[in-house]
Design an enzyme around this catalytic site. Sequence first.
Site: not given
Ligand SMILES: C[S@@+](CC[C@H](N)C(=O)[O-])C[C@H]1O[C@@H](n2cnc3c(N)ncnc32)[C@H](O)[C@@H]1O
Length: 263
Positions: A49, A71, A185
């Site tokens: 991803d 994406k 998100m």
């Molecule tokens: C589709 S969700 C996936 C979440 C993921 N499965 C998790 O457990 O962290 C994507 C969102 O996760 C958050 N996110 C993921 N990685 C991040 C990071 N390194 N720093 C801040 N937010 C993060 C953001 O809010 C982003 O829009």
Amino acid sequence: MIDLGPLGRHMPTFEPGSVWLVGAGPGDPGLLTARAIHALGTADVLVYDALVSPAILELVRQGAELEYAGKRGGKPSAKQRDIIDRLIELARQGKRVLRLKGGDPFVFGRGGEEALALHAAGVPFHVVPGITSGLGGLAAAGIPATTRDTNQAIILMTGHYAMQGPEAIDWAAFARTGVPLVLYMAMNNLAPITEELMRAGMAADTPVAFVNKATTAEQRVLVSTLGAAVADVEKAGIEAPAITVIGSIVPVRAALGYPDASV
Ligand SMILES: C[S@@+](CC[C@H](N)C(=O)[O-])C[C@H]1O[C@@H](n2cnc3c(N)ncnc32)[C@H](O)[C@@H]1O
């Protein structure tokens, strides 16, 4: 392949014809689990991803195929059904299929849907948890998810309303709990979310923090309030990916001696 030393004994066999749904953690390769490293070193094909960092992709076994399923750059994302069909197809070719997702695969990552579809198709799968960004990102920013003085619970929620408007969420119910909210998100809906929460009775001076690109070299933290969050985020240029945390745990960061992160 990274030698896991004595930990190697604890690794299950990555069977050909199976799919492993693996969490890559929030970004820093040092936060991968040993089992995720084992999967990277064993997979025949890696389907990954957008939020999986290049430093993590570099750890995959030499000769493994890499397929991008996220994406990127404004291009349309691969359709979830296509991704699932591809996972099934690769597994039926007898490959060890590593489906690598940012954070934890079962937290706002569609890992649940993929597992259900694999199960329905009769494809063996295995889930490897990862550090979810909503908790790992907080810790990396010096914000404890709980302390005995601040909260007995925490709410992890998404700020992205697929097909629904913000009014479809009962914000008053969330506000009434008084429990810190950790939003994934939320950046595209920050204005309606903060407005709804204040309308629901949350004070405008409720502390809010944003953790952008948590645990990576580009991590940024912004501390603000519910009332000022939209303007402060714009001024600071904070964008996705970010974790938004609202409530009593935010000031603990300053109490721990972390540097001021307000605009
Ligand atoms: C589709 S969700 C996936 C979440 C993921 N499965 C998790 O457990 O962290 C994507 C969102 O996760 C958050 N996110 C993921 N990685 C991040 C990071 N390194 N720093 C801040 N937010 C993060 C953001 O809010 C982003 O829009």
